[in-house]
Design an enzyme around this catalytic site. Structure first.
Site, short mmCIF file in Angstrom:
data_model
loop_
_atom_site.label_atom_id
_atom_site.label_comp_id
_atom_site.label_asym_id
_atom_site.label_seq_id
_atom_site.Cartn_x
_atom_site.Cartn_y
_atom_site.Cartn_z
N ARG A 123 -26.97 38.06 21.80
CA ARG A 123 -27.77 38.39 23.00
C ARG A 123 -29.08 37.64 22.85
NH1 ARG A 123 -28.62 44.13 25.96
NH2 ARG A 123 -26.51 43.51 26.54
N HIS A 151 -23.80 37.51 32.00
CA HIS A 151 -23.43 38.68 31.19
C HIS A 151 -21.91 38.85 31.30
CE1 HIS A 151 -23.76 42.15 28.84
NE2 HIS A 151 -24.52 42.93 29.60
N GLN A 154 -20.04 42.16 30.26
CA GLN A 154 -20.19 43.21 31.26
C GLN A 154 -19.19 43.01 32.39
OE1 GLN A 154 -22.46 45.98 31.29
NE2 GLN A 154 -21.02 46.57 32.88
N ASP A 245 -27.96 46.91 40.04
CA ASP A 245 -28.52 46.79 38.69
C ASP A 245 -30.04 46.96 38.82
OD1 ASP A 245 -28.91 46.28 36.00
OD2 ASP A 245 -28.54 44.12 36.13
N CYS A 284 -24.28 48.65 35.71
CA CYS A 284 -24.02 48.23 34.33
C CYS A 284 -24.79 49.06 33.31
CB CYS A 284 -24.34 46.76 34.16
SG CYS A 284 -26.04 46.36 34.60
N ARG A 312 -16.50 48.83 28.29
CA ARG A 312 -17.07 47.73 27.49
C ARG A 312 -16.28 47.61 26.19
NH1 ARG A 312 -22.26 46.00 28.42
NH2 ARG A 312 -21.56 44.36 27.02
N1 CP Z 1 -25.03 46.96 30.19
C1 CP Z 1 -25.54 46.55 29.00
O1 CP Z 1 -25.43 45.38 28.60
O2 CP Z 1 -26.10 47.56 28.28
P1 CP Z 1 -27.02 47.31 26.98
O3 CP Z 1 -28.20 46.49 27.42
O4 CP Z 1 -27.41 48.69 26.51
O5 CP Z 1 -26.21 46.60 25.96
#
Ligand code: CP
Length: 328
Positions: A123, A151, A154, A245, A284, A312
């Site tokens: 990330r 992402h 997701q 979101d 998400c 997920r």
């Molecule tokens: N939706 C998502 O990626 O959650 P986090 O940021 O908690 O990983």
């Protein structure tokens, strides 16, 4: 609109079957591979629910995966850790202060990790950082756990959730209301690849760039369409799913006040969900409750937000199994 029903899935082989080495974007998969990942994820979910030893339980045996997170995470970090362990592998979590590109070049971090682990889940900020990392270490499997632009993990979970809800997703409409951000872009890529119609309702200036919109239209299959709209009510009318979101994503905190004003007409509330009719509500997470969506919608009967969060795990297990699993 197709009825909501769980599709029967066949159990795929627990070995590597994706052509791509890395998963830095949903576009690394063909539409058929994307469908295979979703099918495998649903099968893994069923087996886990039955409490049986999964057919993928040893797919990552003897392999280590590094979880390299430069931004906060609950869902992504936890579900990848569980996923690797349930596939028989092990995880390491390099500390955040490895500070890729500051303490040492990104390529050197990659070349070091390549000597120790089979996969790295990252990330980070710009997508370019991820691509630079993946390019420097071609023996690794690099997975995008969120960048400023995309992402894809997701999106895998979101599409798996829609498959679970509706059975067949081709021809369905998903309306994304709010910011045309990384989550919206990856969702749109996957939805269009699977033949869904995508409507994006954003304030002026927050839609997909022309370049991204052209790329999205280029991956659309089976009559899928992309519409960019300004009216949230028009966008959700007749949709099967309404998605939103946070208005302020990680790294945009300085713009939060301005964004709250600009996005206020795009809140998903009961009135908007009524306009949508029978649609499911998706997010998400994490959410800023009372901003992009009200508590009534988040916790209401149409909400499937925690199914998305659960999925997920199943989607990422399937991804890892098919990306880097060994034949059993
Ligand atoms: N939706 C998502 O990626 O959650 P986090 O940021 O908690 O990983």
């Amino acid at each position: 609109m197709p009825s909501r029903a769980t599709r029967t899935v066949r159990t795929p082989a627990a070995s590597r079957s994706l052509r791509t080495q890395h998963f830095v974007s949903l576009l690394d998969l063909s539409p058929a591979e994307l469908a295979d990942v979703l099918t495998a994820g649903l099968a893994l979910k069923k087996e886990r629910a039955r409490g049986v030893r999964s057919y993928g339980a040893t797919a990552l045996a003897g392999q280590h995966v590094a979880l390299l997170f430069e931004k906060p995470s609950l869902r992504t970090r936890c579900t990848f850790e569980i996923a690797v362990r349930e596939l028989g592998g092990d995880v390491i979590a390099p500390p955040q202060d490895v500070a890729m590109g500051e303490r040492e070049p990104i390529a050197d971090v990659a070349r070091n990790l390549e000597r120790w682990v089979s996969g790295v889940v990252i990330r980070t900020f710009a997508q370019d950082r991820l691509v630079e990392f993946a390019t420097a270490a071609p023996r690794l499997h690099v997975v995008n756990a969120l960048t400023d632009e995309e992402h894809p993990c997701q999106a895998l979970a979101d599409l798996l959730t829609l498959r679970e809800q509706f059975g067949e997703v081709q021809g369905l409409t998903v309306a994304f209301v709010g910011d045309g951000n990384n989550v919206a872009a990856s969702l749109a890529q996957g939805a269009l690849m699977l033949g869904m119609h995508v409507r994006l309702a954003t304030p002026v200036g927050y839609e997909f760039s022309d370049e991204i919109a052209a790329q999205l239209r280029g991956v659309a299959r089976q009559g899928a369409t992309l519409e960019v709209m300004r009216d949230p009510k028009a966008a959700v009318t007749g949709a099967s799913a309404v998605y939103t979101d946070a208005w302020t994503s990680m790294g945009q905190e300085a713009e939060a006040q301005q964004r709250r004003k600009v996005f206020a007409p795009f809140q998903v509330n009961e009135a908007l969900m009524q306009a949508a009719g029978d649609a499911v509500f998706m997010h998400c997470l994490p959410a800023h409750r009372g901003e992009e969506a009200t508590d009534e919608v988040m916790d209401g009967p149409s909400s499937i937000i925690f199914d998305q969060a659960e999925n997920r795990l199943h989607a990422q297990k399937a991804l890892l199994m098919l990306l880097m699993g060994r034949s059993q």
